[in-house]
Write a protein that holds these residues in place. Structure first.
Motif, PDB file in Angstrom:
ATOM      1  N   ARG A 161      -5.568  -2.407   2.919  1.00 48.30           N
ATOM      2  CA  ARG A 161      -6.919  -1.721   3.351  1.00 48.30           C
ATOM      3  C   ARG A 161      -7.081  -2.334   4.734  1.00 48.30           C
ATOM      4  N   GLU A 162      -7.076  -3.729   4.743  1.00 49.96           N
ATOM      5  CA  GLU A 162      -7.358  -4.431   5.984  1.00 49.96           C
ATOM      6  C   GLU A 162      -6.366  -5.724   6.203  1.00 49.96           C
ATOM      7  N   MET A 163      -6.451  -6.307   7.441  1.00 48.51           N
ATOM      8  CA  MET A 163      -5.562  -7.630   7.399  1.00 48.51           C
ATOM      9  C   MET A 163      -6.511  -8.826   7.632  1.00 48.51           C
ATOM     10  N   ASP A 164      -5.982  -9.919   7.262  1.00 44.71           N
ATOM     11  CA  ASP A 164      -6.616 -11.115   7.900  1.00 44.71           C
ATOM     12  C   ASP A 164      -5.611 -11.906   8.457  1.00 44.71           C
ATOM     13  N   ILE A 165      -5.979 -13.159   9.039  1.00 48.12           N
ATOM     14  CA  ILE A 165      -4.893 -14.011   9.710  1.00 48.12           C
ATOM     15  C   ILE A 165      -3.980 -14.353   8.807  1.00 48.12           C
ATOM     16  N   GLY A 166      -4.227 -14.691   7.493  1.00 47.32           N
ATOM     17  CA  GLY A 166      -2.991 -14.996   6.669  1.00 47.32           C
ATOM     18  C   GLY A 166      -2.009 -14.164   6.443  1.00 47.32           C
ATOM     19  N   LEU A 167      -2.338 -12.918   6.253  1.00 46.50           N
ATOM     20  CA  LEU A 167      -1.611 -11.598   5.881  1.00 46.50           C
ATOM     21  C   LEU A 167      -0.826 -11.412   7.232  1.00 46.50           C
ATOM     22  N   GLN A 168      -1.336 -11.531   8.439  1.00 53.09           N
ATOM     23  CA  GLN A 168      -0.872 -11.331   9.705  1.00 53.09           C
ATOM     24  C   GLN A 168       0.433 -12.312   9.815  1.00 53.09           C
ATOM     25  N   TRP A 169       0.181 -13.595   9.549  1.00 51.97           N
ATOM     26  CA  TRP A 169       1.098 -14.549   9.732  1.00 51.97           C
ATOM     27  C   TRP A 169       2.342 -14.266   8.441  1.00 51.97           C
ATOM     28  N   ALA A 170       1.981 -13.635   7.482  1.00 48.44           N
ATOM     29  CA  ALA A 170       3.043 -13.311   6.630  1.00 48.44           C
ATOM     30  C   ALA A 170       3.760 -12.434   6.735  1.00 48.44           C
ATOM     31  N   TRP A 189       9.261 -11.958   2.185  1.00 46.90           N
ATOM     32  CA  TRP A 189       8.624 -10.995   1.383  1.00 46.90           C
ATOM     33  C   TRP A 189       7.753 -11.564  -0.015  1.00 46.90           C
ATOM     34  N   LEU A 190       8.493 -12.579  -0.404  1.00 47.33           N
ATOM     35  CA  LEU A 190       7.839 -13.403  -1.374  1.00 47.33           C
ATOM     36  C   LEU A 190       6.616 -13.755  -1.062  1.00 47.33           C
ATOM     37  N   VAL A 191       6.533 -14.658   0.096  1.00 48.28           N
ATOM     38  CA  VAL A 191       5.075 -14.896   0.744  1.00 48.28           C
ATOM     39  C   VAL A 191       4.226 -13.794   0.960  1.00 48.28           C
ATOM     40  N   PHE A 192       4.683 -12.893   1.362  1.00 49.40           N
ATOM     41  CA  PHE A 192       4.041 -11.698   1.747  1.00 49.40           C
ATOM     42  C   PHE A 192       3.149 -11.197   0.516  1.00 49.40           C
ATOM     43  N   PHE A 193       4.014 -10.854  -0.448  1.00 47.76           N
ATOM     44  CA  PHE A 193       3.385 -10.477  -1.874  1.00 47.76           C
ATOM     45  C   PHE A 193       2.403 -11.510  -2.441  1.00 47.76           C
ATOM     46  N   SER A 194       2.735 -12.505  -2.598  1.00 48.76           N
ATOM     47  CA  SER A 194       1.986 -13.697  -3.307  1.00 48.76           C
ATOM     48  C   SER A 194       0.595 -13.650  -2.452  1.00 48.76           C
ATOM     49  N   TYR A 195       0.792 -13.557  -0.924  1.00 52.16           N
ATOM     50  CA  TYR A 195      -0.583 -13.522  -0.388  1.00 52.16           C
ATOM     51  C   TYR A 195      -1.406 -12.471  -0.909  1.00 52.16           C
ATOM     52  N   LEU A 196      -0.939 -11.234  -0.978  1.00 55.36           N
ATOM     53  CA  LEU A 196      -1.620 -10.383  -1.365  1.00 55.36           C
ATOM     54  C   LEU A 196      -2.095 -10.271  -2.730  1.00 55.36           C
ATOM     55  N   ALA A 197      -1.262 -10.822  -3.604  1.00 56.74           N
ATOM     56  CA  ALA A 197      -1.646 -10.923  -4.953  1.00 56.74           C
ATOM     57  C   ALA A 197      -3.066 -11.912  -5.195  1.00 56.74           C
ATOM     58  N   ARG A 198      -2.983 -13.057  -4.170  1.00 55.12           N
ATOM     59  CA  ARG A 198      -4.100 -13.861  -4.359  1.00 55.12           C
ATOM     60  C   ARG A 198      -5.325 -13.425  -3.600  1.00 55.12           C
ATOM     61  N   HIS A 199      -5.021 -11.982  -2.655  1.00 55.35           N
ATOM     62  CA  HIS A 199      -6.257 -11.504  -1.919  1.00 55.35           C
ATOM     63  C   HIS A 199      -6.251 -10.122  -2.198  1.00 55.35           C
ATOM     64  N   PRO A 200      -6.668  -9.798  -3.527  1.00 54.33           N
ATOM     65  CA  PRO A 200      -6.926  -8.193  -3.800  1.00 54.33           C
ATOM     66  C   PRO A 200      -7.924  -7.539  -2.931  1.00 54.33           C
ATOM     67  N   GLU A 201      -8.712  -8.159  -2.327  1.00 52.03           N
ATOM     68  CA  GLU A 201      -9.784  -7.543  -1.482  1.00 52.03           C
ATOM     69  C   GLU A 201      -9.306  -6.944  -0.419  1.00 52.03           C
ATOM     70  N   LEU A 202      -8.079  -7.171  -0.020  1.00 53.94           N
ATOM     71  CA  LEU A 202      -7.311  -6.822   1.238  1.00 53.94           C
ATOM     72  C   LEU A 202      -6.499  -5.369   1.031  1.00 53.94           C
ATOM     73  N   THR A 203      -6.576  -5.198  -0.408  1.00 56.54           N
ATOM     74  CA  THR A 203      -5.872  -3.711  -0.651  1.00 56.54           C
ATOM     75  C   THR A 203      -6.767  -2.754  -0.840  1.00 56.54           C
ATOM     76  N   LYS A 204      -6.394  -1.516  -1.055  1.00 59.28           N
ATOM     77  CA  LYS A 204      -7.321  -0.223  -1.085  1.00 59.28           C
ATOM     78  C   LYS A 204      -7.871  -0.402  -2.470  1.00 59.28           C
ATOM     79  N   GLU A 205      -8.870   0.197  -2.777  1.00 57.79           N
ATOM     80  CA  GLU A 205      -9.816   0.338  -3.870  1.00 57.79           C
ATOM     81  C   GLU A 205      -8.882   0.942  -5.132  1.00 57.79           C
TER      82      GLU A 205
END
Length: 207
Positions: A65-74, A122-138
């Protein structure tokens, strides 16, 4: 997304730079072109690999749904390793021309290392999203990207194993794995649940 697509497009374009006219005597062009088959094979394999990476990238971002700085780096980590792919591709093509087995072993080990680094990104990318579900769509389950991590981990392990097998056994063993892994990631490019949907006849490529 536009920036990522542009980087992947440039990387794919760079692959073609290793397709050079062969140096032949007059009348020997056909034979020279046929002798370049390792270059064509390396180009085709890496093109398919990058195409699958693009499909996986698009599939992941349909759920963000949206990006933050951590996901941008991933994401930049993924792009950095993607940009390396033309390098081992060119090395494999060049060593295949020489036919030196020792050099071919080093070449497949290099390709395996880059492949493992890409899967690690990709593992880092997926792990970051797993820790930040607020970044994904509802509509995306909070555990979705946690379930995606094993796909990346499989790649890390198998690329490293392929590199070791290529050095200790034969480069062709590693090459077989290099061809099979993109097929696996292409088949599962829309997530861990996609193969099951396909087998049930309910695959939705728009997921």
């Amino acid at each position: 997304m536009a920036f990522s697509d542009a980087v992947i497009a440039i990387v794919i374009t760079l692959l073609v730079l290793d397709l050079r006219p062969p140096e032949t005597d007059p009348g020997g062009l056909l034979a020279g072109l046929l002798d370049e088959w390792p270059t064509y094979l390396a180009y085709a394999a890496s093109y398919i690999y990058l195409a699958v990476i693009w499909l996986n990238h698009k599939a992941a971002f349909t759920r963000i749904r949206e990006m933050d700085i951590g996901l941008q780096w991933a994401n930049l980590g993924i792009l950095a390793t993607v940009a390396l792919v033309p390098w081992p591709t060119a090395v494999i093509a060049e060593t295949a021309r020489t036919g030196n087995v020792a050099d071919e072993k080093v070449a497949v080990a290099l390709y395996a290392l880059v492949g493992a680094l890409l899967c690690l990104a990709w593992l880092v990318f997926f792990s970051y999203l797993a820790r930040h579900p607020e970044l994904t769509k509802e509509e995306v389950d909070d555990s979705y990207f946690a379930h995606e991590r094993p796909r990346a981990l499989i790649g890390v392990v198998l690329y490293l194993a392929a590199g070791i097998a290529g050095v200790l056994i034969h480069p062709l063993v590693a090459s077989a794995v290099f061809l099979l892994l993109p097929a696996f990631y292409g088949f599962t490019s829309h997530g861990h649940d996609h193969p099951a949907k396909l087998l049930r006849g309910g695959g939705d490529t728009g997921d």
